[in-house]
Write a protein that holds these residues in place. Structure first.
Motif, mmCIF file in Angstrom:
data_model
loop_
_atom_site.group_PDB
_atom_site.id
_atom_site.type_symbol
_atom_site.label_atom_id
_atom_site.label_comp_id
_atom_site.label_asym_id
_atom_site.label_seq_id
_atom_site.Cartn_x
_atom_site.Cartn_y
_atom_site.Cartn_z
ATOM 1 N N GLN A 179 0.845 -1.197 0.000
ATOM 2 C CA GLN A 179 0.000 0.000 0.000
ATOM 3 C C GLN A 179 0.882 1.248 0.000
ATOM 4 O O GLN A 179 2.099 1.161 0.195
ATOM 5 C CB GLN A 179 -0.892 0.022 1.254
ATOM 6 C CG GLN A 179 -1.835 -1.163 1.382
ATOM 7 C CD GLN A 179 -2.750 -1.041 2.590
ATOM 8 O OE1 GLN A 179 -2.667 -0.072 3.356
ATOM 9 N NE2 GLN A 179 -3.629 -2.028 2.763
ATOM 10 N N ARG B 215 2.635 4.406 1.471
ATOM 11 C CA ARG B 215 3.267 4.529 2.781
ATOM 12 C C ARG B 215 2.443 5.374 3.763
ATOM 13 O O ARG B 215 2.499 5.164 4.974
ATOM 14 C CB ARG B 215 4.658 5.146 2.609
ATOM 15 C CG ARG B 215 5.460 5.202 3.906
ATOM 16 C CD ARG B 215 6.773 5.887 3.706
ATOM 17 N NE ARG B 215 7.670 5.086 2.872
ATOM 18 C CZ ARG B 215 8.755 5.563 2.283
ATOM 19 N NH1 ARG B 215 9.067 6.842 2.395
ATOM 20 N NH2 ARG B 215 9.537 4.797 1.561
ATOM 21 N N MET B 216 1.658 6.325 3.261
ATOM 22 C CA MET B 216 0.939 7.245 4.146
ATOM 23 C C MET B 216 -0.358 6.650 4.715
ATOM 24 O O MET B 216 -1.012 7.271 5.539
ATOM 25 C CB MET B 216 0.600 8.543 3.381
ATOM 26 C CG MET B 216 1.823 9.296 2.887
ATOM 27 S SD MET B 216 3.021 9.624 4.197
ATOM 28 C CE MET B 216 2.131 10.851 5.132
ATOM 29 N N ILE B 217 -0.703 5.479 4.248
ATOM 30 C CA ILE B 217 -1.965 4.888 4.717
ATOM 31 C C ILE B 217 -1.816 4.371 6.149
ATOM 32 O O ILE B 217 -0.852 3.675 6.473
ATOM 33 C CB ILE B 217 -2.401 3.740 3.766
ATOM 34 C CG1 ILE B 217 -2.802 4.335 2.408
ATOM 35 C CG2 ILE B 217 -3.565 2.936 4.362
ATOM 36 C CD1 ILE B 217 -2.975 3.312 1.315
ATOM 37 N N LYS B 218 -2.770 4.732 6.989
ATOM 38 C CA LYS B 218 -2.737 4.290 8.389
ATOM 39 C C LYS B 218 -3.778 3.201 8.642
ATOM 40 O O LYS B 218 -3.572 2.298 9.436
ATOM 41 C CB LYS B 218 -3.021 5.477 9.331
ATOM 42 C CG LYS B 218 -2.025 6.608 9.188
ATOM 43 C CD LYS B 218 -0.734 6.305 9.919
ATOM 44 C CE LYS B 218 0.224 7.486 9.813
ATOM 45 N NZ LYS B 218 1.529 7.072 9.291
ATOM 46 N N GLU B 219 -4.931 3.357 7.994
ATOM 47 C CA GLU B 219 -6.016 2.385 8.185
ATOM 48 C C GLU B 219 -5.912 1.352 7.056
ATOM 49 O O GLU B 219 -6.444 1.548 5.962
ATOM 50 C CB GLU B 219 -7.358 3.130 8.129
ATOM 51 C CG GLU B 219 -8.559 2.306 8.537
ATOM 52 C CD GLU B 219 -8.488 1.788 9.958
ATOM 53 O OE1 GLU B 219 -8.571 0.556 10.110
ATOM 54 O OE2 GLU B 219 -8.323 2.605 10.892
ATOM 55 N N TYR B 220 -5.192 0.265 7.355
ATOM 56 C CA TYR B 220 -4.815 -0.667 6.289
ATOM 57 C C TYR B 220 -6.005 -1.323 5.595
ATOM 58 O O TYR B 220 -5.933 -1.697 4.437
ATOM 59 C CB TYR B 220 -3.901 -1.768 6.851
ATOM 60 C CG TYR B 220 -2.678 -1.246 7.570
ATOM 61 C CD1 TYR B 220 -1.960 -0.161 7.060
ATOM 62 C CD2 TYR B 220 -2.228 -1.848 8.740
ATOM 63 C CE1 TYR B 220 -0.831 0.317 7.727
ATOM 64 C CE2 TYR B 220 -1.103 -1.385 9.400
ATOM 65 C CZ TYR B 220 -0.419 -0.297 8.894
ATOM 66 O OH TYR B 220 0.681 0.166 9.542
ATOM 67 N N GLN C 136 4.539 0.784 1.462
ATOM 68 C CA GLN C 136 4.776 -0.042 2.652
ATOM 69 C C GLN C 136 4.315 -1.475 2.357
ATOM 70 O O GLN C 136 3.328 -1.678 1.647
ATOM 71 C CB GLN C 136 4.057 0.514 3.876
ATOM 72 C CG GLN C 136 2.560 0.680 3.726
ATOM 73 C CD GLN C 136 1.944 1.363 4.953
ATOM 74 O OE1 GLN C 136 2.568 1.463 6.001
ATOM 75 N NE2 GLN C 136 0.712 1.828 4.810
ATOM 76 N N ASP D 163 -0.401 -7.607 9.990
ATOM 77 C CA ASP D 163 -0.471 -6.152 10.146
ATOM 78 C C ASP D 163 -1.864 -5.655 9.761
ATOM 79 O O ASP D 163 -2.416 -4.766 10.414
ATOM 80 C CB ASP D 163 0.575 -5.469 9.247
ATOM 81 C CG ASP D 163 1.983 -5.917 9.583
ATOM 82 O OD1 ASP D 163 2.286 -6.029 10.794
ATOM 83 O OD2 ASP D 163 2.776 -6.186 8.646
#
Lengths: 404, 244
Positions: A59, A61-66, A243, A249
């Motif tokens: 995904q 790199r800036m994504i937090k909510e996978y 990422q 994860d």
């Protein structure tokens, strides 16, 4: 000494049998518990990764909510090239996941849109196997498939038109008409009532994002290779705004469930060991009390106190070894039976709300855990014998010989 | 010192020097009081006395199964009082044989296995110890019953196995605590014949306790004790609860 110890074990046949049975039942129950928990975990992981998550995702790199990637991979082609050359990968595909509005001629409802590469998806997840009406996505660029619950809510029939609306990258709303090509039934309320599948190409056109996708999903030949392949991909994709995420994860709640179950197993393990230890301790103390005079005789004819101590420890180890062998056999047969016939668990109903999860668990051997438990039972029987053996070796021969 | 023959000998096999044994069971009970005694190689000695006179205590002390409260015991001039439990076990294994009133065979072992057990502890190789155990059983007339367990033997047969076990490792002395007490008179006489035969033919030293006149009459030397002290035979005869 071993011959004498072995015969002493069987001196009080019924008592030894009860002790051995309690050890064997304890170990078998422990193995069954280990197997059940590990089998549930295995099936949980298998269903989660095999229905939507895959083993590895790539995904932005800036994504937090996978689970809901809200950024695009602007240039997916170099990633594709890396994945093509990476060993250990069974299949991979480009995806766009996003929420949107699904409208039938009669009504509308919100849904999670999973835009996939139809030809590849069949090798990544098992969704195509859940089709109960029509077909999964194929060559039709405007096909859509959804669960039976959603079909009922939208009052749709195969071949009917569905309009999908979603927000484009620039904030504008895009809409496109699709035709219902297939209906699936997984048994999961979430999947059957909230997720639709359509071709990623059509979604890219709807969102006007060119060939951008918001993640790659990867299925490996062997789930055990997840960490190693993820690490290699991280190295190969270094420098890109990406990422690499492992299934644990993305589905971190599964890891939480695993931890909880493992802790539960540890508690059960401790209780079983305590039962085994008390059983062995009771047997040995009873045996010791009955044989005080005999220990006196052995010491009189020249047995050293340390020899008497060894004798008691060996008796306990033999008792433990017999219990362990029977426990391993009983546990293996039990697991083998439920591995073949399956075990119906209400857990399936609870978990199937979130993912397609079967009611029946097929038990699997977890030999490293089973052998650890067997070893621990053996060690416990040895430790339980320390106090009785010390008492035996501290006997004074003359006093022991006077014992009635 | 008062004993059966009291003749002067060379270095004693066993020397009991001013031995006192006290038990604390609420009050202090003196089982032996300053007793001194010598035993010589080849003797067939009986320790006589009524119940509670201290016979078993004396045998236990000689056999290193118990330690005296005061005094010392020497075997072949070597002081054994003060040795550790492990050293005493080794000493008993090499030098002493025991016969008990209640036979005290190991119930899970056969007659021959019981007989060979001291040699198991000594580390004698299996073929040799089996041959020696069979020989010992032959000498007590039980070769045919070698593979029977104690519960399949009569009391007399069990005591014969105990005799075989006591001598199989060639000890310097066999200590027998009332060996005939649980046997009928005929079996007791046969056992005494056996022990006496081993004494005369093999030179095996026996020290045994009894209060049975028929048994004492077979001894070549009788030591009388009462209330933990040696007594003159004439005193022993005169005692109201003494032995004949």
């Amino acid at each position: 000494m071993i011959r004498l110890a072995w015969r002493n074990v069987w001196r009080n046949f019924r008592r030894s049998l009860i002790t051995i049975a309690s050890m064997a039942c304890g170990l078998a129950a422990l193995m069954f518990g280990q197997s059940m928990i590990k089998s549930v975990q295995y099936q949980l992981i298998e269903k989660a990764t095999g229905s939507i998550t895959g083993h590895i995702q790539i995904q932005h790199r800036m994504i937090k909510e996978y689970k809901f990637p809200d950024r695009y991979i602007d240039d997916p082609d170099p990633v594709e090239e890396v994945l093509k050359r990476q060993p250990g990968i069974k299949a991979f595909g480009r995806r766009i996941h996003m929420t949107g509005l699904i409208s039938s001629p009669k009504t509308s409802m919100g849904a999670l849109i999973s835009a996939v590469q139809p030809d590849r998806e069949k090798n990544i997840t098992a969704m195509s196997t859940y089709i109960v009406k029509g077909t999964f996505l194929g060559k039709d660029p405007k096909a859509i498939v959804m669960g039976d619950r959603m079909v009922t809510k939208l009052d749709l029939r195969l071949g009917e038109k569905v309009v999908v609306m979603a927000q484009a990258e620039d904030g504008s709303m895009g809409a496109e008409a699709f035709r219902l090509s297939g209906v699936f039934h997984t048994g999961s309320e979430t999947f059957d009532g909230q997720i639709v599948y359509l071709p990623v190409k059509a979604m890219q056109e709807l969102l006007v994002v060119g060939n951008k996708v918001n993640h790659f999903v990867i299925a490996l030949n062997n789930i055990e290779d997840t960490d190693a392949v993820a690490q290699q991909l991280k190295e190969k994709l270094a420098g890109k705004p990406l990422q690499v995420l492992r299934w644990k994860d993305v589905d971190h709640e599964i890891v939480g469930v695993q931890r909880f179950q493992n802790a539960l197993l540890d508690i059960v393990l401790t209780v079983v060991f305590a039962i085994v230890a008390l059983g062995v301790l009771n047997t040995l103390l009873m045996s010791l009390f009955e044989r005080v005079r005999e220990f006196g005789v052995l010491m009189a004819i020249g047995a050293r106190p340390s020899w008497v101590m060894k004798l008691v420890l060996i008796e306990s180890l033999l008792l433990g070894a017999v219990g362990t062998v029977f426990g391993l056999i009983a546990g293996s047969l039990l697991i083998g039976y439920y591995g073949h016939h399956g075990l119906r668990l209400p857990l399936g109903e609870a978990l199937s709300y979130f993912i397609p999860f079967p009611d029946v668990i097929y038990m699997r051997y977890v030999w490293e855990k089973h052998l650890f438990a067997a070893g621990a039972v053996l060690v416990t029987s040895f430790l339980a014998a320390i106090t009785p053996s010390l008492r035996a070796c501290r006997l004074r021969p003359a006093e022991a010989l006077r014992h009635v | 010192m008062f004993d059966g023959d009291g003749g002067a000998r060379t270095t004693p096999l066993i020397e009991v020097r001013r031995v006192t044994k006290e038990y604390k069971t609420g009050t202090k009970v003196s089982a032996l009081s300053g007793l001194s005694l010598e035993f010589h190689s080849g003797e067939f000695t009986a320790i006589a006395g009524p119940s509670g006179s201290g016979k078993s205590t004396l045998l236990n002390l000689i056999g290193t199964l118990d330690a005296p409260t005061h005094g010392e015991i020497l075997h072949q001039g070597r002081k054994v009082t003060g040795l550790s439990a492990e050293e005493l076990a080794d000493f008993r294994l090499r030098h002493l044989g025991f016969i008990f009133q209640a036979y005290n065979l190991i119930p899970v072992l056969s007659a021959v296995e019981n007989t060979e057990y001291p040699m198991v502890l000594q580390g004698v190789p299996a073929p040799e110890r089996r041959a020696r155990a069979m020989e010992a059983l032959r000498s007590v007339g039980l070769e045919a019953l070698a593979h029977r367990r104690p519960d399949a033997l009569s009391g007399g047969q069990q005591q014969r196995v105990a005799v075989a076990r006591s001598m199989v490792h060639r000890p310097m002395v066999v200590l027998a605590d009332e060996p005939t007490a649980n046997l009928d008179s005929k079996t007791a006489a046969a056992l005494l014949d056996l022990m006496h035969g081993l004494n005369t033919e093999h030179g095996l030293t026996f020290i045994f306790s009894s209060h049975d006149p028929a048994v004492l009459s077979r001894a070549t030397r009788v030591v009388h004790i009462r209330d933990g002290r040696l007594v003159d035979p004439s005193e022993a005869h005169a005692a109201p609860d003494g032995v004949a």
